[in-house]
Design a protein around this motif. Structure first.
Motif, PDB file in Angstrom:
ATOM      1  N   SER A 133      -8.720 -12.431  -4.941  1.00  0.00           N
ATOM      2  CA  SER A 133     -10.044 -11.841  -4.704  1.00  0.00           C
ATOM      3  C   SER A 133     -10.912 -11.981  -5.942  1.00  0.00           C
ATOM      4  CB  SER A 133      -9.900 -10.352  -4.366  1.00  0.00           C
ATOM      5  OG  SER A 133      -9.462  -9.634  -5.508  1.00  0.00           O
ATOM      6  N   ARG A 134     -12.169 -11.641  -5.803  1.00  0.00           N
ATOM      7  CA  ARG A 134     -13.094 -11.659  -6.937  1.00  0.00           C
ATOM      8  C   ARG A 134     -12.634 -10.712  -8.033  1.00  0.00           C
ATOM      9  NH1 ARG A 134     -18.234 -13.142  -7.916  1.00  0.00           N
ATOM     10  NH2 ARG A 134     -18.422 -13.991  -5.811  1.00  0.00           N
ATOM     11  N   MET A 135     -12.168  -9.539  -7.672  1.00  0.00           N
ATOM     12  CA  MET A 135     -11.775  -8.528  -8.671  1.00  0.00           C
ATOM     13  C   MET A 135     -10.452  -8.864  -9.349  1.00  0.00           C
ATOM     14  SD  MET A 135     -10.545  -5.368  -6.230  1.00  0.00           S
ATOM     15  CE  MET A 135     -11.382  -5.872  -4.731  1.00  0.00           C
ATOM     16  N   GLY A 136      -9.729  -9.868  -8.832  1.00  0.00           N
ATOM     17  CA  GLY A 136      -8.449 -10.253  -9.424  1.00  0.00           C
ATOM     18  C   GLY A 136      -7.262  -9.604  -8.760  1.00  0.00           C
ATOM     19  N   ASN A 137      -7.488  -8.601  -7.935  1.00  0.00           N
ATOM     20  CA  ASN A 137      -6.388  -7.932  -7.240  1.00  0.00           C
ATOM     21  C   ASN A 137      -6.033  -8.670  -5.956  1.00  0.00           C
ATOM     22  OD1 ASN A 137      -6.577  -6.034  -9.201  1.00  0.00           O
ATOM     23  ND2 ASN A 137      -7.454  -4.430  -7.933  1.00  0.00           N
ATOM     24  N   LEU A 138      -4.838  -8.380  -5.455  1.00  0.00           N
ATOM     25  CA  LEU A 138      -4.444  -8.895  -4.151  1.00  0.00           C
ATOM     26  C   LEU A 138      -5.197  -8.126  -3.069  1.00  0.00           C
ATOM     27  CD1 LEU A 138      -2.128 -10.776  -2.848  1.00  0.00           C
ATOM     28  CD2 LEU A 138      -1.008  -8.588  -2.353  1.00  0.00           C
ATOM     29  N   ILE A 139      -5.665  -8.832  -2.033  1.00  0.00           N
ATOM     30  CA  ILE A 139      -6.210  -8.170  -0.844  1.00  0.00           C
ATOM     31  C   ILE A 139      -5.251  -8.426   0.304  1.00  0.00           C
ATOM     32  CG2 ILE A 139      -8.076  -8.133   0.840  1.00  0.00           C
ATOM     33  CD1 ILE A 139     -10.049  -8.623  -1.306  1.00  0.00           C
ATOM     34  N   THR A 140      -4.698  -7.356   0.845  1.00  0.00           N
ATOM     35  CA  THR A 140      -3.755  -7.486   1.953  1.00  0.00           C
ATOM     36  C   THR A 140      -4.488  -7.307   3.278  1.00  0.00           C
ATOM     37  OG1 THR A 140      -3.206  -5.124   2.049  1.00  0.00           O
ATOM     38  CG2 THR A 140      -1.970  -6.484   0.492  1.00  0.00           C
ATOM     39  N   TYR A 141      -3.883  -7.799   4.346  1.00  0.00           N
ATOM     40  CA  TYR A 141      -4.505  -7.686   5.672  1.00  0.00           C
ATOM     41  C   TYR A 141      -4.531  -6.231   6.122  1.00  0.00           C
ATOM     42  CZ  TYR A 141      -5.245  -8.492  10.671  1.00  0.00           C
ATOM     43  OH  TYR A 141      -5.736  -8.477  11.943  1.00  0.00           O
ATOM     44  N   LYS A 142      -3.475  -5.479   5.848  1.00  0.00           N
ATOM     45  CA  LYS A 142      -3.372  -4.112   6.366  1.00  0.00           C
ATOM     46  C   LYS A 142      -4.066  -3.076   5.499  1.00  0.00           C
ATOM     47  CE  LYS A 142       0.199  -2.486   8.474  1.00  0.00           C
ATOM     48  NZ  LYS A 142       1.557  -2.031   8.823  1.00  0.00           N
ATOM     49  N   TYR A 143      -3.975  -3.214   4.181  1.00  0.00           N
ATOM     50  CA  TYR A 143      -4.456  -2.153   3.290  1.00  0.00           C
ATOM     51  C   TYR A 143      -5.569  -2.617   2.347  1.00  0.00           C
ATOM     52  CZ  TYR A 143       0.109  -0.492   4.819  1.00  0.00           C
ATOM     53  OH  TYR A 143       1.189  -0.143   5.580  1.00  0.00           O
ATOM     54  N   GLY A 144      -6.033  -3.850   2.492  1.00  0.00           N
ATOM     55  CA  GLY A 144      -7.020  -4.361   1.552  1.00  0.00           C
ATOM     56  C   GLY A 144      -6.427  -4.421   0.149  1.00  0.00           C
ATOM     57  N   PRO A 145      -7.244  -4.103  -0.896  1.00  0.00           N
ATOM     58  CA  PRO A 145      -6.726  -4.169  -2.270  1.00  0.00           C
ATOM     59  C   PRO A 145      -5.990  -2.891  -2.689  1.00  0.00           C
ATOM     60  CG  PRO A 145      -9.027  -3.571  -2.303  1.00  0.00           C
ATOM     61  CD  PRO A 145      -8.684  -3.763  -0.853  1.00  0.00           C
ATOM     62  N   ARG A 146      -5.883  -1.925  -1.784  1.00  0.00           N
ATOM     63  CA  ARG A 146      -5.370  -0.590  -2.134  1.00  0.00           C
ATOM     64  C   ARG A 146      -3.836  -0.578  -2.147  1.00  0.00           C
ATOM     65  NH1 ARG A 146      -4.945   3.228   1.519  1.00  0.00           N
ATOM     66  NH2 ARG A 146      -6.341   2.066   2.862  1.00  0.00           N
ATOM     67  N   VAL A 147      -3.232  -1.487  -2.917  1.00  0.00           N
ATOM     68  CA  VAL A 147      -1.772  -1.553  -3.020  1.00  0.00           C
ATOM     69  C   VAL A 147      -1.351  -1.735  -4.476  1.00  0.00           C
ATOM     70  CG1 VAL A 147      -1.412  -2.512  -0.713  1.00  0.00           C
ATOM     71  CG2 VAL A 147      -1.760  -4.067  -2.648  1.00  0.00           C
ATOM     72  N   ARG A 148      -0.139  -1.339  -4.756  1.00  0.00           N
ATOM     73  CA  ARG A 148       0.538  -1.671  -6.013  1.00  0.00           C
ATOM     74  C   ARG A 148       1.687  -2.611  -5.682  1.00  0.00           C
ATOM     75  NH1 ARG A 148      -2.583  -1.104 -10.377  1.00  0.00           N
ATOM     76  NH2 ARG A 148      -3.958   0.629  -9.907  1.00  0.00           N
ATOM     77  N   LEU A 149       2.022  -3.481  -6.645  1.00  0.00           N
ATOM     78  CA  LEU A 149       3.003  -4.534  -6.393  1.00  0.00           C
ATOM     79  C   LEU A 149       4.186  -4.424  -7.333  1.00  0.00           C
ATOM     80  CD1 LEU A 149       0.469  -7.506  -6.182  1.00  0.00           C
ATOM     81  CD2 LEU A 149       1.593  -6.378  -4.244  1.00  0.00           C
ATOM     82  N   ALA A 150       5.343  -4.783  -6.833  1.00  0.00           N
ATOM     83  CA  ALA A 150       6.545  -4.881  -7.665  1.00  0.00           C
ATOM     84  C   ALA A 150       7.395  -6.009  -7.103  1.00  0.00           C
ATOM     85  CB  ALA A 150       7.302  -3.563  -7.663  1.00  0.00           C
ATOM     86  N   LYS A 151       8.475  -6.338  -7.787  1.00  0.00           N
ATOM     87  CA  LYS A 151       9.259  -7.494  -7.352  1.00  0.00           C
ATOM     88  C   LYS A 151      10.711  -7.366  -7.796  1.00  0.00           C
ATOM     89  CE  LYS A 151       6.903  -9.718 -11.198  1.00  0.00           C
ATOM     90  NZ  LYS A 151       6.223  -8.473 -11.628  1.00  0.00           N
ATOM     91  N   ILE A 152      11.578  -8.118  -7.142  1.00  0.00           N
ATOM     92  CA  ILE A 152      12.994  -8.159  -7.495  1.00  0.00           C
ATOM     93  C   ILE A 152      13.391  -9.617  -7.638  1.00  0.00           C
ATOM     94  CG2 ILE A 152      15.340  -7.513  -6.842  1.00  0.00           C
ATOM     95  CD1 ILE A 152      12.583  -5.863  -4.912  1.00  0.00           C
ATOM     96  N   TYR A 153      13.854 -10.010  -8.816  1.00  0.00           N
ATOM     97  CA  TYR A 153      14.400 -11.351  -9.026  1.00  0.00           C
ATOM     98  C   TYR A 153      15.880 -11.309  -8.622  1.00  0.00           C
ATOM     99  CZ  TYR A 153      10.413 -13.009 -11.880  1.00  0.00           C
ATOM    100  OH  TYR A 153       9.168 -13.401 -12.325  1.00  0.00           O
ATOM    101  N   THR A 154      16.324 -12.331  -7.884  1.00  0.00           N
ATOM    102  CA  THR A 154      17.726 -12.357  -7.459  1.00  0.00           C
ATOM    103  C   THR A 154      18.243 -13.788  -7.414  1.00  0.00           C
ATOM    104  OG1 THR A 154      19.257 -11.765  -5.672  1.00  0.00           O
ATOM    105  CG2 THR A 154      17.013 -12.351  -5.030  1.00  0.00           C
ATOM    106  N   ASP A 155      19.571 -13.929  -7.513  1.00  0.00           N
ATOM    107  CA  ASP A 155      20.168 -15.254  -7.352  1.00  0.00           C
ATOM    108  C   ASP A 155      20.529 -15.515  -5.901  1.00  0.00           C
ATOM    109  OD1 ASP A 155      22.303 -13.525  -7.120  1.00  0.00           O
ATOM    110  OD2 ASP A 155      23.609 -14.583  -8.540  1.00  0.00           O
ATOM    111  N   PHE A 156      20.194 -14.585  -5.000  1.00  0.00           N
ATOM    112  CA  PHE A 156      20.388 -14.839  -3.573  1.00  0.00           C
ATOM    113  C   PHE A 156      19.395 -15.928  -3.156  1.00  0.00           C
ATOM    114  CE2 PHE A 156      19.726 -14.397   0.938  1.00  0.00           C
ATOM    115  CZ  PHE A 156      20.992 -14.163   1.425  1.00  0.00           C
TER     116      PHE A 156
END
Length: 474
Positions: free
Chosen positions: A306-329
């Protein structure tokens, strides 16, 4: 090198729009209760979403040949809090101001008074206690550690935070995807996507604050050789933030909405890592650390840039926080990037740029490969070489220092930021189907109906208003 390659099999077209417009007009005209309209509209959404969401086989933003993975030293927080780029005095001062004002409250300043500050502190409490540096992009902090412990014979470890010697074999790729995504939902995630590990989005190095505090600058930066395994996949999770809390931006109530989800995501990614370890696979839970969350979320099909640099989701727009899990799976199939018109809408909208208190968001019409803002010659904090909108991180961080909390005005003002009212799904589709002048009209209508206004302190009263809520057991 250009990586853009679009699958237009489900491209938007005039027929889709007309069908949708007719459906919306009919619903609006029919004198049926709002709840019934909501149900009908949800069914329309389920039936038509596939027609308005395009998928991409490759990462959907153009990437220049000279793009290099971002250094952890060049993340704003590590620069501001841990002394990297000492020549950038303004950023260091913003870090100090932010740290100082975080603990201050001002009774004469609504939204920054003791009640608001206490709410904010409670929101962040779990995150700050168990992984205090992950939000500052520091890896291996607290329970988000990199350890891949192998339990010794007879050892009693009730937390189960160790890699099982027996590796569970899923019957097929779909079972693996279903089980892992369902686990993430059970543990608290609102959205889940899975993508291959992509070194372009990993930090090129990492920062060790302990070495800095102990006066060992030569040990303060280290590389991927310390990572405990070769990652194959990255599971990306998103957490919806409270609409009414974010609407109060920029205040400590807004900060509480962000902090509450930082606490949630810390809990969830840790549980996901333990789940994967007990299946016999290695896993590292991450917040803002180890890699860039937004490109990973785009790659995993959770939303658009997006213009603001945040992710825009289909369901919640930009109103989300993100995290992740790295795995060898290693999954056989991965989610694909999606597009539903958000980035195209950003070209005409610019409400986030209007709402930004310190002018950190660009008004450029088109995205670019380089920052165009006035601090572009001191833009260590921008990962250059990707075609996108570049925001001025220095100005953004200054605002944080000024308020003593994260700002959130850009998210609150975005027309994609809506409570899940039934009619918004239809509006989203009309927006996706008809770019250009329709976008200008949608922006004006959004403003006319009172959405996205920032700095309105009456929204704090609405946040606490018990009307329509039930807090007791009956």
């Amino acid at each position: 090198m250009t990586d853009k390659k679009t699958d237009n099999s489900s491209a938007l077209n005039r027929r889709n729009f007309l069908k949708l417009g007719a459906a919306g007009a009919a619903l609006g005209a029919i004198a049926i209760p709002a709840k019934a309209k909501e149900t009908i509209t949800k069914k329309i959404d389920e039936k038509t979403a596939g027609n308005f969401i395009k998928t991409h086989d490759e990462f959907p933003h153009e990437i220049r040949d000279d793009y290099k993975p971002h250094s952890n030293q060049d993340i704003m927080f590590t620069a501001g809090f841990w002394g990297f780029h000492p020549e950038d005095v303004d950023v260091a001062n913003s870090g100090k101001q932010f740290g100082y004002k975080t603990f201050m409250h001002y009774e004469e300043k609504k939204g920054f008074d003791q009640l608001s500050k206490a709410l904010n502190a409670g929101g962040w409490a779990l995150h700050n206690n168990v992984s205090p540096l992950a939000s500052q992009a520091i890896s291996g902090s607290g329970i988000l550690k990199w350890d891949q412990y192998r339990k010794k014979e007879g050892e009693f470890l009730p937390h189960h935070d160790w890699v099982n010697e027996h590796q569970y074999e899923f019957e097929n790729k779909q079972e693996a995807t279903n089980a892992i995504k369902r686990a993430a939902k059970l543990y608290g995630a609102d959205l889940v996507g899975i993508t291959k590990r992509d070194k372009r989005w990993d930090y090129s190095d990492f920062v060790d604050p302990q070495a800095i505090m102990e006066g060992r600058p030569e040990d303060s930066v280290y590389g991927w050789e310390r990572f405990p395994f070769e990652p194959k996949s990255v599971i990306v999770v998103a957490f919806e933030m409270d609409y009414e809390a974010i609407a109060t931006a920029p205040t400590d109530v807004q900060g509480a909405g962000a902090g509450a989800e930082y606490s949630s995501m810390t809990k969830t990614v840790y549980q996901m890592a333990v789940f994967l370890k007990q299946l016999g696979y290695q896993a590292v839970p991450c917040g803002n650390d180890t890699g860039l969350s937004i490109p990973y979320a785009i790659a995993a099909g959770l939303g658009e840039g997006s213009r603001m640099g945040n992710l825009i989701t289909y369901k919640y727009g930009p109103r989300v926080r993100l995290a992740k899990i790295y795995t060898d799976f290693e999954f056989v199939e991965y989610d694909k990037p999606i597009e539903f018109g958000a980035m195209e809408f950003c070209k005409n909208c610019m409400r986030c740029a209007d709402a930004c208190p310190n002018g950190a968001i660009t008004f450029d019409k088109e995205p670019s490969f380089e920052p165009t803002h006035e601090n572009k010659d001191r833009s260590w904090y921008n990962a250059k070489g990707v075609k996108k909108y570049y925001m001025d991180a220095r100005k953004c961080f200054y605002t944080w220092g000024e308020f003593g909390t994260d700002c959130g005005s850009c998210m609150a003002s975005c027309p994609y930021n809506k409570p899940d009212f039934w009619h918004h799904r239809l509006v989203d589709k009309i927006t996706a189907a008809m770019p250009g002048p329709v976008h200008d009209f949608m922006r004006e209508m959004d403003q006319l109906f009172g959405y996205g206004e920032v700095g309105n302190l009456e929204k704090i009263d609405k946040f606490y208003d018990p009307k329509g809520r039930s807090y007791n057991g009956h």
